[in-house]
Design a protein around this motif. Sequence first.
Motif, mmCIF file in Angstrom:
data_model
loop_
_atom_site.group_PDB
_atom_site.id
_atom_site.type_symbol
_atom_site.label_atom_id
_atom_site.label_comp_id
_atom_site.label_asym_id
_atom_site.label_seq_id
_atom_site.Cartn_x
_atom_site.Cartn_y
_atom_site.Cartn_z
ATOM 1 N N ALA A 189 0.827 -1.206 0.000
ATOM 2 C CA ALA A 189 0.000 0.000 0.000
ATOM 3 C C ALA A 189 0.865 1.261 0.000
ATOM 4 O O ALA A 189 1.983 1.266 0.524
ATOM 5 N N MET A 190 0.338 2.320 -0.579
ATOM 6 C CA MET A 190 1.046 3.597 -0.594
ATOM 7 C C MET A 190 1.261 4.123 0.813
ATOM 8 O O MET A 190 2.235 4.834 1.098
ATOM 9 N N SER A 191 0.370 3.766 1.735
ATOM 10 C CA SER A 191 0.391 4.314 3.099
ATOM 11 C C SER A 191 1.659 3.969 3.882
ATOM 12 O O SER A 191 1.942 4.620 4.888
ATOM 13 N N VAL A 192 2.439 2.977 3.451
ATOM 14 C CA VAL A 192 3.672 2.654 4.178
ATOM 15 C C VAL A 192 4.684 3.786 4.073
ATOM 16 O O VAL A 192 5.660 3.820 4.828
ATOM 17 N N LEU A 193 4.442 4.711 3.146
ATOM 18 C CA LEU A 193 5.358 5.842 2.965
ATOM 19 C C LEU A 193 4.825 7.125 3.596
ATOM 20 O O LEU A 193 5.380 8.203 3.378
ATOM 21 N N GLN A 194 3.777 7.017 4.386
ATOM 22 C CA GLN A 194 3.115 8.214 4.888
ATOM 23 C C GLN A 194 3.947 9.015 5.896
ATOM 24 O O GLN A 194 3.566 10.128 6.274
ATOM 25 N N ASN A 195 5.086 8.456 6.330
ATOM 26 C CA ASN A 195 5.973 9.246 7.192
ATOM 27 C C ASN A 195 6.635 10.380 6.398
ATOM 28 O O ASN A 195 7.243 11.280 6.986
#
Length: 254
Positions: free
Chosen positions: A93-99
Amino acid sequence: MIRIIIIGTGNIGGHLCNAFENVPASNNILVTGYYNRAQKELSGSNAALLTDLNNLPDSDLILLAVPDDAIEKVSEQIKATKAVIAHTSGSVAMSVLQNHKNHGVFYLPQSFSSSRKPSFEDINICLESSSKEVNKVLEMVAVTLSRKREQINSSQRKKLHLAAVYMNNFVNHCYSKAEEIMEEASIDTHLLDALMRETLEKAIALSPKSSQTGPAIRNDSRTIEKHLLLLEKEDREMYRSITKSIQKTHGKKL
């Protein structure tokens, strides 16, 4: 000018690095550096080999072409930056890069091998972005490789990746099993090359479902049983499972 750093120079990252370095200068794309754990220089690249993930030079796009289970960890090692951070995975998911504020996905549904140069212009590049600004950067980079781009969200991309596993990995494994059968019988494995090509071309032209043939869809139980007797015990389950799946798909009696 869009400055790109590529993290990971395996099958995908290595080809992307070389491809970006070979686009015309008028596209305003510049690979400023690349990183890999082995600290190995990439053949044919004029970009700098980077040695420290915690101290990357300024850039506009950082592409993470690393194994799926390493994406989040590598992302966390990269300091806060205004650059877009994007991974190339089909199943993450793209969300793993949300940091990172600016993040996205640059996914190419294609099989890459070090020994074959890919034709990027034939690949649909699938993009996902955290904002319009991120999408603009990813689009500007993608268009230098291919005119075929799609906006696909994480949920859709996971299904696309699953479909790609069926279409590529599973089909290729069936090719391998076919070769094994022929080799055991001392038959030239290239005797089925024309069949392989026709199967692909017919599936593209007519659709896979409408071009299905064979003993399973015909309910040819005698032939199926003969085939099962020719197979090693451990391969019979695979044959039966695929046969049942074909029959279920086409509404045949199991």
